[in-house]
Design a protein around this motif. Sequence first.
Motif, short mmCIF file in Angstrom:
data_model
loop_
_atom_site.label_atom_id
_atom_site.label_comp_id
_atom_site.label_asym_id
_atom_site.label_seq_id
_atom_site.Cartn_x
_atom_site.Cartn_y
_atom_site.Cartn_z
N ARG A 168 0.82 -1.21 0.00
CA ARG A 168 0.00 0.00 0.00
C ARG A 168 0.86 1.26 0.00
NH1 ARG A 168 -2.15 0.63 4.41
NH2 ARG A 168 -1.69 -1.27 5.60
N THR A 169 1.96 1.21 0.73
CA THR A 169 2.84 2.39 0.76
C THR A 169 3.42 2.67 -0.62
OG1 THR A 169 3.39 1.92 3.06
CG2 THR A 169 4.87 3.38 1.85
N VAL A 170 3.88 1.63 -1.31
CA VAL A 170 4.44 1.80 -2.65
C VAL A 170 3.37 2.27 -3.63
CG1 VAL A 170 5.48 0.56 -4.60
CG2 VAL A 170 6.32 0.18 -2.28
N ALA A 171 2.16 1.70 -3.51
CA ALA A 171 1.08 2.10 -4.42
C ALA A 171 0.65 3.55 -4.19
CB ALA A 171 -0.11 1.16 -4.25
N GLN A 172 0.72 4.02 -2.95
CA GLN A 172 0.31 5.39 -2.65
C GLN A 172 1.38 6.42 -3.01
OE1 GLN A 172 -0.68 5.25 1.49
NE2 GLN A 172 -2.50 3.94 1.18
N ASN A 173 2.62 5.97 -3.22
CA ASN A 173 3.72 6.88 -3.55
C ASN A 173 4.47 6.36 -4.77
OD1 ASN A 173 3.88 8.74 -0.90
ND2 ASN A 173 3.53 6.60 -0.29
N PRO A 174 3.83 6.31 -5.94
CA PRO A 174 4.49 5.70 -7.11
C PRO A 174 5.72 6.45 -7.57
CG PRO A 174 2.46 6.81 -7.74
CD PRO A 174 2.49 6.83 -6.25
N ARG A 175 5.71 7.79 -7.47
CA ARG A 175 6.86 8.54 -7.95
C ARG A 175 8.06 8.32 -7.05
NH1 ARG A 175 6.04 14.70 -9.60
NH2 ARG A 175 4.79 13.55 -11.13
N ALA A 176 7.86 8.38 -5.76
CA ALA A 176 8.98 8.18 -4.85
C ALA A 176 9.47 6.74 -4.88
CB ALA A 176 8.57 8.55 -3.43
N ALA A 177 8.55 5.77 -5.08
CA ALA A 177 8.96 4.37 -5.09
C ALA A 177 9.74 4.04 -6.35
CB ALA A 177 7.73 3.47 -4.98
N ALA A 178 9.29 4.54 -7.50
CA ALA A 178 10.01 4.37 -8.77
C ALA A 178 10.28 2.90 -9.06
CB ALA A 178 11.32 5.17 -8.75
N VAL A 179 9.21 2.10 -9.02
CA VAL A 179 9.39 0.68 -9.32
C VAL A 179 8.89 0.34 -10.71
CG1 VAL A 179 9.39 -0.05 -6.93
CG2 VAL A 179 7.22 0.18 -8.12
N ALA A 227 3.16 3.50 20.63
CA ALA A 227 2.82 2.58 19.55
C ALA A 227 1.32 2.52 19.36
CB ALA A 227 3.35 1.19 19.85
N SER A 228 0.89 2.50 18.14
CA SER A 228 -0.51 2.38 17.82
C SER A 228 -0.84 0.92 17.58
CB SER A 228 -0.84 3.21 16.57
OG SER A 228 -0.10 2.73 15.48
N THR A 229 -2.12 0.67 17.29
CA THR A 229 -2.52 -0.71 17.02
C THR A 229 -1.73 -1.28 15.86
OG1 THR A 229 -4.72 -0.19 17.81
CG2 THR A 229 -4.48 -2.16 16.48
N MET A 230 -1.62 -0.57 14.78
CA MET A 230 -0.71 -0.89 13.68
C MET A 230 -0.57 0.40 12.89
SD MET A 230 1.30 -2.96 12.22
CE MET A 230 0.97 -4.68 12.47
N SER A 231 0.55 1.05 13.05
CA SER A 231 0.69 2.42 12.56
C SER A 231 1.30 2.48 11.17
CB SER A 231 1.55 3.23 13.53
OG SER A 231 2.77 2.56 13.80
N PHE A 232 1.06 1.43 10.34
CA PHE A 232 1.64 1.44 9.01
C PHE A 232 1.01 2.52 8.15
CE2 PHE A 232 3.96 -1.83 10.38
CZ PHE A 232 3.42 -3.08 10.41
#
Length: 1009
Positions: free
Chosen positions: A327-338, A655-660
Amino acid sequence: MATWSDLQKQSQKLTNHISDASAPIPTLNRDLSQIEALSRNLRARTGRPQSADTQQQQNVPLLPWGASTLPSQPTQPVQLPPPQSSSLDPRTTSLLSRAGIDPQRTSQLIASIRLAQSYEPAAPVADTDLDAFLAHQHENVILRALEERKARTAKDYEAEMDKALWREWGEARKRIFEEIEDGMRGYNARAFGSASDTAMDIQEDNLHARLTVYAKSIRLLNESRLLHTPFPILSSLETALDSTKPKNPLLAGLVRSFRILATVLGERDSSPPGPPATAPPDSPRELVHIAALRAQDDSPAATSFRRLISRRSRSLLEAEYADHMQRTVAQNPRAAAVGGIPGPAEVARGYVNVVHGRGGGVAGGMAQGGQWDRALEVVRHRTMGEVPVWAVMFYLVRSGKVEEAAKMATEVEGELSRTGDGSFPGYIRAWASGLARGEDGRFPKGLREAIRNDWDLRVRQIVNHAAGAAEVPGGYGGNGRSTPGPAPASLAFVGDLFKYALYKLVGRLDLRTPYIPRVPPFENSVVRTAEDFLWVQLVLAQERAPSDEPQSERFSLRSVAAYYTQKAHKYASPVTYLNLLLLCGEFERAVEYLRAQEGGLARVEAVQMACACAYYGALRVPEDPTGAEPGIFVEKHARDASPGHGGGGSMPRRASTMSFGAAPGSPTAGGGGNPGGAAGGVSGYAVATLNFARLVQQHVRMFGRSAPEEAVQYLCLVALYGEPLREGGPGQPYTRLAHRLVSDLVLESREFARLLGSVRADGTVQPGELERFAPLLRIEHGEFVKRVTREAAERVVRTGGQWKDAVLLYYLAGEHGKVMDAVVKKLGEVVGKRMGAIVDGSVGSGAPAVGSEEARYAEDLLGFYDRTPSLRIDDQARKTAGVLLTLLRFTEEYERGRFDSALETLKSTRLLPLENSDPATALQRAQNAAFLDDSIARNLPEIVMAGVDCIARMWRALRESTYDNMASRQKMTELKANVDAVVMYLGKVVLKMPRDTYARIIAVQTGMI
């Protein structure tokens, strides 16, 4: 020999020393003759009659000499007769006679008693009588021992009585406090009632809806158990809670908690969560883990169970992190550059690009001027170009792609050799191979020595622990104490921290500090969340260390749990800490922790979680739920599962429940805190026990009366740990407790038709909840249901409850004789009320008559028994019920003014001599009255009065009629004869009648002239 004169002179000398002339001592000068005469005069003045013996005694001849003439020598003594008892006083004789006692015989009996023969007089023991002395001492010793034993027995009895009283008071106080606690924290008893009522009484987060959907899930679970099919109870509970749309953050977070627990217990896995041999034959999933919990901690079954929990928890954290990376890569396609369809390695590299930034990046601080920070070792990959290989491989391992990480290490093996890490690809390949075989990544001995040498020579120095020695709070020490080392502020790094983390995880190295320290600028890199921190410890944990591993290097799931059960709850949010306990397999602590949160807001969810764990046999419960220690949750310290282990590493404070989902690179994305800190002072692992039966009992008590059917479903789970009583075994206390709770529920709720069953119009029985779920309650052959039914019926009769309930219960229990007793008793009460209304002249006007419904019910029941000869009832009870129903028909016709028909109906009962005025008939009916049933006999005065009143009304109607003919006069004469016969009947009947009955009937008889 002195004479009487000498004795007199000597006696006078006895007073010579008294010199008081004013008051001389008087003297008496009497001889024997004078004394005898005075005594006779005294006897005569008493006025008592003299008996023959007394008169004979008075006729004794006088002595021939006086005091002065007594002989100086003794003569033959006079033989006097033996003393005789005087006659009793007349008043005494009268008193004894009235009491039934024979005075003469009693007097003789008293006179025959010889005390000298009955009681041995005490005599002194001579000084030289050794035998008597020893016998006397022996008797004293025996008496003293008896007295001491008596005193000690009395003292012991009082002590035991005090103990029993205090024990009973302690149990009563415990129950009172538990009920008070439930009332303050719990849920309303009408929670299963209407939504409007619940909204008025409860201000909690949609409690009514939650209880309802949970009850449906538990019912589905039990129905599946009856069919011997598995049921995904945790997934059902998760869906149920999510359907209520909870607004409270704690309740909303529990949706994921149920999902976590389902994964840890293997419910979401398509394969069975344990070996087939551990599952009972009647259900492939029920109590699947019970054998592991009942075994010793170091047994293969218990070790395998903990290893299974560790693997599932680790796989869950890895799967969630992989989804987070996607999800992180999909939300930041330019920064991920995959680009294109990235594989696991490309996703990991893209995630590194997003989180750690390139060319300024998103996180800030990790790249300077478009170049990777010097802290990251960058190597050239043949397809990816320059890449921070250690970071990429770490995220591959973190997302569960260990094989991909090993493949990438092999692809850059040449580049790694230049930096002295050419052996690492072999290490990670061996680790991946061991994980694939289910061996927790154990290394061969030679390979382990090699990676340990590399760690000691080069990798350990990446984190500089020599910057200043200090006490690290809560460090995992081999001896369970804090470990001396650099304070968090003194930690520094001299290399790639991802490299440090991979070496530590792959080789399970330096387990005195089983965590990845957080040092600048890696605060938000390796360990970002509470789940990251737990994942590191789960990777390092092994349930059985190699034989050559030092004692201080052993680290297991129990070691992980020891930290979280003692320290972690101070640093995490409630939902996060709950999830961590579930991931560590601490289900008992998780349930207890959830019960105590936010004033008991989630106590309902805690009970459902406990039910699910109990269904899978993953809950540690006491052997005897009734004899266990007070309370629901008990901890007992035992021998450490991994000797010498303490705590290790503090988890992120925020820490949160899941802070991804936080912004990539944000300082708060994973929460603050110091993961390099330690949980000092951990002394070992304490085994937790949850009294599941008591927890369910408290839960059911709140709504058992309003929703007994739902309560039965929960009680079926109490019997999970039970065994059939006829088979014996350690589970019998749970079976007996479940039976007692079911019995109490039936008696308190009084929902007999819903729980025990009902009877259709044709007499067939429709089973209730108890009979339907009898196998789950360990009820055999219906004997328990019959016993509960009888107890309920007797309680209804004793407390004066609904008589239809008593009839139903006795019928269900097969007690048809008692069915008729209840019917007869009720009909007798109705007859008494109806007859009393006639006698008092208060017959209703148009309103339904009292007892009409009871009469119809009784007629239907008698008709059913008449049509069903297989159900035998007592003929006398059947006849009595028929007479009572006839009397009720008499009252109905009387109330309608049909006196002729009413009188004929009364004649058909053959209770009164109304057919003719024959004295023989009246005598026979009076004799038969002594054998009437009590339901008729106690109403006989009212029956007589009502019958005579009916006759009088008919006689007056004929007398006042304008038509005077022979038939009318004959009818009046016949009615007069009927009253005369009743009067004769009353004169001969042996039953007690009220006085006014005779007076009123005589008045009626007199008025018929």
